[in-house]
Design a protein around this motif. Structure first.
Motif, PDB file in Angstrom:
ATOM      1  N   LYS A  23       0.496  -0.826  -0.232  1.00 18.72           N
ATOM      2  CA  LYS A  23      -0.152   0.132   0.282  1.00 18.72           C
ATOM      3  C   LYS A  23       1.011   1.048   0.185  1.00 18.72           C
ATOM      4  O   LYS A  23       0.423   2.162  -1.323  1.00 18.72           O
ATOM      5  CB  LYS A  23      -1.084  -0.100   1.396  1.00 18.72           C
ATOM      6  CG  LYS A  23      -1.833   1.469   1.182  1.00 18.72           C
ATOM      7  CD  LYS A  23      -2.724   1.051   2.255  1.00 18.72           C
ATOM      8  CE  LYS A  23      -3.385   2.605   2.731  1.00 18.72           C
ATOM      9  NZ  LYS A  23      -3.055   3.571   3.565  1.00 18.72           N
ATOM     10  N   GLU A  27       0.997   4.053  -2.767  1.00 19.56           N
ATOM     11  CA  GLU A  27       0.856   5.569  -2.660  1.00 19.56           C
ATOM     12  C   GLU A  27       2.060   6.582  -2.789  1.00 19.56           C
ATOM     13  O   GLU A  27       1.592   7.727  -3.626  1.00 19.56           O
ATOM     14  CB  GLU A  27      -0.371   6.128  -1.573  1.00 19.56           C
ATOM     15  CG  GLU A  27       0.850   5.180  -0.382  1.00 19.56           C
ATOM     16  CD  GLU A  27      -0.337   5.353   1.518  1.00 19.56           C
ATOM     17  OE1 GLU A  27      -1.510   4.895   1.117  1.00 19.56           O
ATOM     18  OE2 GLU A  27       0.264   5.336   2.117  1.00 19.56           O
ATOM     19  N   GLU A 105      -2.880   8.762   3.251  1.00 22.00           N
ATOM     20  CA  GLU A 105      -4.383   8.760   3.394  1.00 22.00           C
ATOM     21  C   GLU A 105      -4.939   9.508   4.678  1.00 22.00           C
ATOM     22  O   GLU A 105      -5.928  10.229   4.237  1.00 22.00           O
ATOM     23  CB  GLU A 105      -4.690   7.077   3.357  1.00 22.00           C
ATOM     24  CG  GLU A 105      -6.373   6.773   3.755  1.00 22.00           C
ATOM     25  CD  GLU A 105      -7.037   5.064   3.607  1.00 22.00           C
ATOM     26  OE1 GLU A 105      -7.807   5.475   3.830  1.00 22.00           O
ATOM     27  OE2 GLU A 105      -6.050   4.418   3.911  1.00 22.00           O
ATOM     28  N   SER A 109      -7.766  11.849   4.753  1.00 23.94           N
ATOM     29  CA  SER A 109      -9.286  12.235   5.323  1.00 23.94           C
ATOM     30  C   SER A 109      -9.042  12.914   6.630  1.00 23.94           C
ATOM     31  O   SER A 109     -10.766  13.021   6.653  1.00 23.94           O
ATOM     32  CB  SER A 109      -9.404  10.090   5.566  1.00 23.94           C
ATOM     33  OG  SER A 109      -8.387   9.690   6.319  1.00 23.94           O
ATOM     34  N   MET A 160      -6.018   6.474  -5.842  1.00 22.38           N
ATOM     35  CA  MET A 160      -6.183   5.651  -5.014  1.00 22.38           C
ATOM     36  C   MET A 160      -7.477   5.088  -4.359  1.00 22.38           C
ATOM     37  O   MET A 160      -7.916   4.192  -3.492  1.00 22.38           O
ATOM     38  CB  MET A 160      -5.757   6.911  -3.565  1.00 22.38           C
ATOM     39  CG  MET A 160      -4.086   7.235  -3.557  1.00 22.38           C
ATOM     40  SD  MET A 160      -3.507   5.622  -3.589  1.00 22.38           S
ATOM     41  CE  MET A 160      -2.662   5.295  -5.697  1.00 22.38           C
ATOM     42  N   VAL A 161      -8.378   6.602  -4.667  1.00 21.67           N
ATOM     43  CA  VAL A 161      -9.457   5.911  -3.925  1.00 21.67           C
ATOM     44  C   VAL A 161     -10.660   5.553  -4.989  1.00 21.67           C
ATOM     45  O   VAL A 161     -11.319   4.192  -4.504  1.00 21.67           O
ATOM     46  CB  VAL A 161     -10.908   7.788  -3.415  1.00 21.67           C
ATOM     47  CG1 VAL A 161     -11.788   7.060  -2.882  1.00 21.67           C
ATOM     48  CG2 VAL A 161      -9.391   8.381  -2.246  1.00 21.67           C
ATOM     49  N   TRP A 173      -7.500   3.324  -0.634  1.00 24.01           N
ATOM     50  CA  TRP A 173      -7.949   3.838   0.744  1.00 24.01           C
ATOM     51  C   TRP A 173      -9.357   3.873   0.936  1.00 24.01           C
ATOM     52  O   TRP A 173     -10.441   4.773   0.364  1.00 24.01           O
ATOM     53  CB  TRP A 173      -7.569   6.162  -0.527  1.00 24.01           C
ATOM     54  CG  TRP A 173      -6.526   6.054   0.404  1.00 24.01           C
ATOM     55  CD1 TRP A 173      -5.265   4.805   0.360  1.00 24.01           C
ATOM     56  CD2 TRP A 173      -5.196   7.044   0.054  1.00 24.01           C
ATOM     57  NE1 TRP A 173      -3.992   6.041   0.021  1.00 24.01           N
ATOM     58  CE2 TRP A 173      -4.787   7.056   0.033  1.00 24.01           C
ATOM     59  CE3 TRP A 173      -6.020   8.690  -0.045  1.00 24.01           C
ATOM     60  CZ2 TRP A 173      -3.530   8.019  -0.139  1.00 24.01           C
ATOM     61  CZ3 TRP A 173      -5.800   9.568  -0.547  1.00 24.01           C
ATOM     62  CH2 TRP A 173      -3.725   9.096  -0.121  1.00 24.01           C
TER      63      TRP A 173
END
Length: 240
Positions: A23, A27, A105, A109, A160-161, A173
């Motif tokens: 991960k 990213e 992330e 967020s 990512m999302v 994410w």
């Protein structure tokens, strides 16, 4: 979807993060590749690959464990106006984010709004430059609250999302939702959006992005940026 397809990867900078499986590596590779994603696509991909080479093809490990002397090898790097000093600054800021703010992330967020990530991007820029930094490097991270369309960061966030089930976008994410994403607005997608009547504003800036967001959310509130592939593809590949 003609462009939302694994073959799309071959000609797109998204191929760089697709080289990794962890991960954090994905990213970081995605963020750095998106950062230099302007200009000729071949040279973007070539230079993004060079970035990974300079980070020993282990971006997360390099960022969190490098010594000051390890950064010297980054100095000759250059892509357009992004140079070795900017690259070194990015590595230091990323280290700070992973060590102090629980990673990329978590930063994005922590300030997200229900229907938008533009405030998140503004907050991210503030955190990114909380440590001592070169003034010149600030221009390589856009701020939507200063009316920037923040094309490259919006593209990174899409990667990512959004989980598109076709193997293009990653969707790693989970704390953010595709409904919060904005279209990466550039010359190509902007021109196509105007021809299709989705956008009236002439400049490709933050206000234009808000207008395009509104139009795309009417078409699909849950996944508005799925139209990015068509807008971009028609502009770049079809000359629409």
């Amino acid at each position: 979807m003609l462009y939302n397809h694994p073959k799309f990867i071959e000609s797109d900078p998204i191929q760089i993060p697709h080289q990794f499986s962890k991960k954090e590596d994905i990213e970081i590779a995605a963020f750095l590749s998106a950062t230099i994603a302007w200009g000729n696509r071949k040279s973007i991909i070539k230079n993004a690959n060079m970035m990974m080479e300079l980070l020993d093809h282990s971006p997360f490990e390099f960022i969190t464990q490098h010594e000051e002397t390890d950064l010297e090898r980054l100095e000759p790097f250059v892509h357009r106006t992004f140079n070795g000093n900017d690259f070194m600054q990015f590595i230091k800021s990323l280290k700070y984010i992973y060590q102090t703010h629980h990673g990329l992330e978590a930063v994005f967020s922590s300030h997200s709004d229900k229907g938008s990530l533009q405030n998140s991007i503004h907050h991210f820029k503030k955190v990114f430059f909380e440590i001592p930094h070169l003034e010149r490097t600030q221009k390589h991270v856009s701020d939507p609250l200063k009316n920037s369309a923040a094309k490259r960061i919006n593209m990174f966030l899409r990667w990512m999302v959004r989980n598109d089930n076709t193997g293009v976008d990653f969707g790693i994410w989970q704390s953010l939702s595709p409904s919060q994403l904005s279209c990466p607005l550039d010359v190509h997608s902007g021109n196509v959006a105007r021809k299709l009547g989705l956008l009236k504003r002439k400049q490709n800036d933050g206000k234009a992005l808000a207008e395009l967001d509104k139009a795309l959310r009417k078409l699909d509130a849950n996944d508005p940026v799925k139209y990015d592939f068509a807008l971009f593809g028609l502009g770049v590949f079809e000359g629409f």
